[in-house]
Design a protein around this motif. Structure first.
Motif, PDB file in Angstrom:
ATOM      1  N   PRO A  25       7.482   6.520  12.076  1.00 43.11           N
ATOM      2  CA  PRO A  25       6.655   6.050  13.195  1.00 43.11           C
ATOM      3  C   PRO A  25       5.180   5.970  12.816  1.00 43.11           C
ATOM      4  CG  PRO A  25       7.266   8.347  13.508  1.00 43.11           C
ATOM      5  CD  PRO A  25       8.013   7.868  12.301  1.00 43.11           C
ATOM      6  N   ASN A  26       4.441   5.156  13.588  1.00 44.33           N
ATOM      7  CA  ASN A  26       2.985   5.012  13.430  1.00 44.33           C
ATOM      8  C   ASN A  26       2.568   4.562  12.034  1.00 44.33           C
ATOM      9  OD1 ASN A  26       2.547   5.778  16.088  1.00 44.33           O
ATOM     10  ND2 ASN A  26       2.360   7.946  15.560  1.00 44.33           N
ATOM     11  N   GLY A  27       3.411   3.778  11.387  1.00 44.11           N
ATOM     12  CA  GLY A  27       3.042   3.223  10.085  1.00 44.11           C
ATOM     13  C   GLY A  27       3.111   4.202   8.947  1.00 44.11           C
ATOM     14  N   TYR A  28       3.831   5.311   9.073  1.00 43.20           N
ATOM     15  CA  TYR A  28       3.938   6.313   8.018  1.00 43.20           C
ATOM     16  C   TYR A  28       5.096   5.993   7.084  1.00 43.20           C
ATOM     17  CZ  TYR A  28       0.419   9.662   9.528  1.00 43.20           C
ATOM     18  OH  TYR A  28      -0.784  10.288   9.816  1.00 43.20           O
ATOM     19  N   ILE A  29       4.946   6.423   5.829  1.00 44.27           N
ATOM     20  CA  ILE A  29       5.991   6.368   4.824  1.00 44.27           C
ATOM     21  C   ILE A  29       6.258   7.792   4.352  1.00 44.27           C
ATOM     22  CG2 ILE A  29       6.549   5.643   2.471  1.00 44.27           C
ATOM     23  CD1 ILE A  29       5.230   3.013   2.988  1.00 44.27           C
ATOM     24  N   PHE A  30       7.543   8.171   4.257  1.00 47.08           N
ATOM     25  CA  PHE A  30       7.948   9.528   3.903  1.00 47.08           C
ATOM     26  C   PHE A  30       8.636   9.520   2.543  1.00 47.08           C
ATOM     27  CE2 PHE A  30       7.584   9.441   8.462  1.00 47.08           C
ATOM     28  CZ  PHE A  30       7.109  10.689   8.812  1.00 47.08           C
ATOM     29  N   PHE A  31       8.357  10.557   1.758  1.00 44.97           N
ATOM     30  CA  PHE A  31       9.012  10.780   0.470  1.00 44.97           C
ATOM     31  C   PHE A  31       9.901  12.025   0.618  1.00 44.97           C
ATOM     32  CE2 PHE A  31       5.847   7.846  -0.771  1.00 44.97           C
ATOM     33  CZ  PHE A  31       6.191   7.334  -2.017  1.00 44.97           C
TER      34      PHE A  31
ATOM     35  N   TYR B  46       1.162  -7.632   7.008  1.00 42.22           N
ATOM     36  CA  TYR B  46       0.357  -7.154   5.887  1.00 42.22           C
ATOM     37  C   TYR B  46       1.254  -6.595   4.790  1.00 42.22           C
ATOM     38  CZ  TYR B  46      -4.347  -7.659   7.787  1.00 42.22           C
ATOM     39  OH  TYR B  46      -5.535  -8.161   8.243  1.00 42.22           O
ATOM     40  N   VAL B  47       0.869  -6.846   3.542  1.00 40.61           N
ATOM     41  CA  VAL B  47       1.563  -6.318   2.367  1.00 40.61           C
ATOM     42  C   VAL B  47       0.621  -5.336   1.674  1.00 40.61           C
ATOM     43  CG1 VAL B  47       2.612  -6.868   0.146  1.00 40.61           C
ATOM     44  CG2 VAL B  47       2.949  -8.398   2.083  1.00 40.61           C
ATOM     45  N   TYR B  48       1.135  -4.144   1.351  1.00 41.44           N
ATOM     46  CA  TYR B  48       0.341  -3.095   0.712  1.00 41.44           C
ATOM     47  C   TYR B  48       1.013  -2.710  -0.609  1.00 41.44           C
ATOM     48  CZ  TYR B  48      -1.202  -2.633   5.578  1.00 41.44           C
ATOM     49  OH  TYR B  48      -1.658  -2.879   6.848  1.00 41.44           O
ATOM     50  N   ILE B  49       0.177  -2.451  -1.628  1.00 40.29           N
ATOM     51  CA  ILE B  49       0.667  -2.027  -2.941  1.00 40.29           C
ATOM     52  C   ILE B  49       0.048  -0.668  -3.240  1.00 40.29           C
ATOM     53  CG2 ILE B  49       0.872  -2.585  -5.375  1.00 40.29           C
ATOM     54  CD1 ILE B  49       0.453  -5.495  -4.695  1.00 40.29           C
ATOM     55  N   TYR B  50       0.905   0.342  -3.517  1.00 41.17           N
ATOM     56  CA  TYR B  50       0.453   1.707  -3.807  1.00 41.17           C
ATOM     57  C   TYR B  50       0.944   2.122  -5.189  1.00 41.17           C
ATOM     58  CZ  TYR B  50      -0.682   2.179   1.157  1.00 41.17           C
ATOM     59  OH  TYR B  50      -1.225   2.023   2.414  1.00 41.17           O
ATOM     60  N   ASP B  51       0.139   2.927  -5.837  1.00 41.77           N
ATOM     61  CA  ASP B  51       0.502   3.477  -7.152  1.00 41.77           C
ATOM     62  C   ASP B  51       1.192   4.827  -6.923  1.00 41.77           C
ATOM     63  OD1 ASP B  51       0.747   4.236  -9.736  1.00 41.77           O
ATOM     64  OD2 ASP B  51      -1.399   4.455 -10.143  1.00 41.77           O
TER      65      ASP B  51
ATOM     66  N   GLU C 134      -0.065   7.474   5.834  1.00 36.08           N
ATOM     67  CA  GLU C 134      -0.154   6.319   6.727  1.00 36.08           C
ATOM     68  C   GLU C 134      -0.348   5.067   5.890  1.00 36.08           C
ATOM     69  OE1 GLU C 134      -2.254   6.288  10.865  1.00 36.08           O
ATOM     70  OE2 GLU C 134      -3.658   5.417   9.415  1.00 36.08           O
ATOM     71  N   ALA C 135       0.661   4.221   5.851  1.00 32.53           N
ATOM     72  CA  ALA C 135       0.639   3.044   4.979  1.00 32.53           C
ATOM     73  C   ALA C 135       0.110   1.803   5.673  1.00 32.53           C
ATOM     74  CB  ALA C 135       2.033   2.766   4.439  1.00 32.53           C
ATOM     75  N   SER C 136       0.127   1.741   7.009  1.00 34.55           N
ATOM     76  CA  SER C 136      -0.336   0.575   7.752  1.00 34.55           C
ATOM     77  C   SER C 136      -1.723   0.850   8.311  1.00 34.55           C
ATOM     78  CB  SER C 136       0.630   0.243   8.899  1.00 34.55           C
ATOM     79  OG  SER C 136       0.121  -0.802   9.703  1.00 34.55           O
TER      80      SER C 136
ATOM     81  N   TYR D  40       5.699  -1.342  -2.836  1.00 40.24           N
ATOM     82  CA  TYR D  40       5.289  -2.473  -2.006  1.00 40.24           C
ATOM     83  C   TYR D  40       5.844  -2.249  -0.604  1.00 40.24           C
ATOM     84  CZ  TYR D  40       3.954  -5.097  -6.204  1.00 40.24           C
ATOM     85  OH  TYR D  40       3.356  -5.508  -7.365  1.00 40.24           O
ATOM     86  N   SER D  41       4.991  -2.415   0.401  1.00 43.75           N
ATOM     87  CA  SER D  41       5.416  -2.221   1.787  1.00 43.75           C
ATOM     88  C   SER D  41       4.832  -3.325   2.657  1.00 43.75           C
ATOM     89  CB  SER D  41       4.974  -0.849   2.313  1.00 43.75           C
ATOM     90  OG  SER D  41       3.564  -0.746   2.308  1.00 43.75           O
ATOM     91  N   GLY D  42       5.546  -3.635   3.758  1.00 47.47           N
ATOM     92  CA  GLY D  42       5.080  -4.637   4.712  1.00 47.47           C
ATOM     93  C   GLY D  42       5.212  -4.107   6.128  1.00 47.47           C
ATOM     94  N   ASP D  43       4.262  -4.435   7.006  1.00 48.51           N
ATOM     95  CA  ASP D  43       4.281  -3.902   8.371  1.00 48.51           C
ATOM     96  C   ASP D  43       4.618  -4.988   9.392  1.00 48.51           C
ATOM     97  OD1 ASP D  43       1.993  -5.387   8.515  1.00 48.51           O
ATOM     98  OD2 ASP D  43       0.626  -3.698   8.750  1.00 48.51           O
TER      99      ASP D  43
END
Length: 301
Positions: free
Chosen positions: A43-49, A91-96, A63-65, A84-87
Motif C-alpha cells: 500500500p501507499n506506493g511501498y515495495i517490500f523485500f 511513472y517508471v522508476y529504476i533502483y539499484d 516508498e517507490a512512488s 524496475y517498477s511502475g505505478d
C-alpha cells in the motif's frame, strides 16, 4: 495551481498485492542464504523485500512512488542488480538493488532514473537486452523506451521507426498526452502546497526586503537638495587649469573678419624724429672698410 493526485480514501484502504518477483540469483547463491529474495508491492506506493527462507520476514521496505500510489508492476534485470517498477499514474522508476536487503535495513536504495511513460497505470514492464524498456498501460498504448528514458516510439503510430536508426526515434519529444497531463509538471514547493495569492505576495515582499538591506545603502537625495544644487554657482571663484583652458581657448586664435573685401581699420604708431644724415662709422681699424680698396698699386720694374 497544484497537481491533482488521485488518492485512495481511508475508508477504502487498498492493501492488495498487485505484483511480485523473485531474485533468482540470491535464491541459488550460497553466499546469500539469509538475504531477501522476494520483492512485492504494497500500500501507499511501498515495495517490500522478503526473506522466504527464514519464516517470511520483511528485510526492507521503501516508498517507490513519488505520489504514494500503488505499484502495479515490478521486474528485475537478469543479474538482479536493477529493479524496475511502475505505478498507477504511469511513472517508471529504476533502483539499484545490487547489495540492497542482503541484511535487514531501513534505508532506501539509490534511484538511478525515473520518467513518465503513460498517463494511466502500467500493466506490463519488460527489459530488453538491458538497454530497452517495453511498457504497456490501461490507456491502451504500448511504448518502447531506452533505460535512460528516451522515447523511441509508440506501437501503431503513423511514423515508422527503427531500433538501429536513433534519428528515427521520437526522442527528445514525449507523447502528447503525457505532455499536457497535470501530473507531468515538475514538482515545486509552490505547486505542491495549497497557497493563496496573498501568501505568495507576502513571501516575495519579504524576500525583496531581505535583499534590499545592504551593508552600505545608497544616499537619499531629496527635492530640497536638488534645488540647492541648482541655485548654487556652477563656476568656482578660483578657476582651475582645465576651466581656464575652456574659457580662454579661443583667445589665441586669429580673428576672422570675413575675408579681404571687408573694411579693415589700420593701426599706426608715431616714430621719433631723426636726422636724415648719419655719420660715417670709422671702420679703418678693423680693416673692413668697404670704401678703401684692398688692391695696392704695382711697383715699376
Amino acid at each position: 495551481m497544484s497537481a491533482i493526485v488521485p488518492r485512495i480514501s481511508k475508508t477504502c484502504f487498498d492493501r492488495s498485492v498487485r505484483c511480485l518477483t523473485f531474485l533468482r540469483t540470491r535464491t541459488l547463491h550460497v553466499d546469500y542464504p539469509s538475504a531477501a529474495c522476494l520483492v512485492s508491492s504494497g500500500p501507499n506506493g511501498y515495495i517490500f523485500f522478503w526473506n522466504v527462507l527464514i519464516g517470511g520476514r520483511v528485510f526492507a521496505k521503501f516508498e517507490a512512488s513519488k505520489f504514494k500510489l500503488q505499484i502495479t508492476k515490478v521486474t528485475v534485470t537478469k543479474d538482479d542488480s536493477k529493479l524496475y517498477s511502475g505505478d498507477e499514474v504511469g511513472y517508471v522508476y529504476i533502483y539499484d538493488i545490487k547489495t540492497y536487503a542482503i541484511h535487514p535495513e531501513h534505508k532506501k536504495p539509490k534511484i538511478e532514473n525515473y520518467w513518465r511513460a503513460h498517463i494511466s497505470g502500467i500493466t506490463g514492464l519488460e527489459i530488453l537486452d538491458n538497454s530497452l524498456v517495453l511498457t504497456s498501460s490501461t490507456d491502451c498504448t504500448v511504448r518502447l523506451w531506452t533505460v535512460c528514458g528516451e522515447f523511441v516510439g509508440t506501437f501503431g503510430q503513423p511514423e515508422a521507426w527503427s531500433l538501429y536508426i536513433p534519428s528515427s526515434w521520437k526522442h527528445p519529444a514525449v507523447p502528447y498526452d503525457i505532455l499536457i497531463d497535470p501530473l507531468s509538471m515538475p514538482s515545486h514547493c509552490t505547486l505542491d502546497t495549497e497557497t493563496s495569492t496573498e501568501d505568495i505576495h507576502t513571501q516575495d515582499q519579504n524576500k525583496f526586503e531581505s535583499q534590499s538591506k545592504l551593508k552600505f545603502p545608497p544616499p537619499f537625495i531629496s527635492d530640497a537638495d536638488i534645488e540647492t544644487e541648482i541655485k548654487s554657482p556652477r563656476c568656482p571663484e578660483k578657476l582651475g587649469k582645465r576651466l581656464r583652458h575652456e574659457i580662454f581657448k579661443n583667445a589665441n586664435q586669429f580673428p576672422n573678419h570675413g575675408g579681404p573685401k571687408a573694411y579693415h581699420t589700420l593701426k599706426y604708431f608715431d616714430i621719433a624724429p631723426t636726422s636724415a644724415m648719419c655719420e660715417r662709422p670709422d671702420l679703418s681699424l678693423a680693416g673692413t672698410d668697404p670704401f678703401i680698396s684692398n688692391s695696392l698699386p704695382e711697383e715699376p720694374q
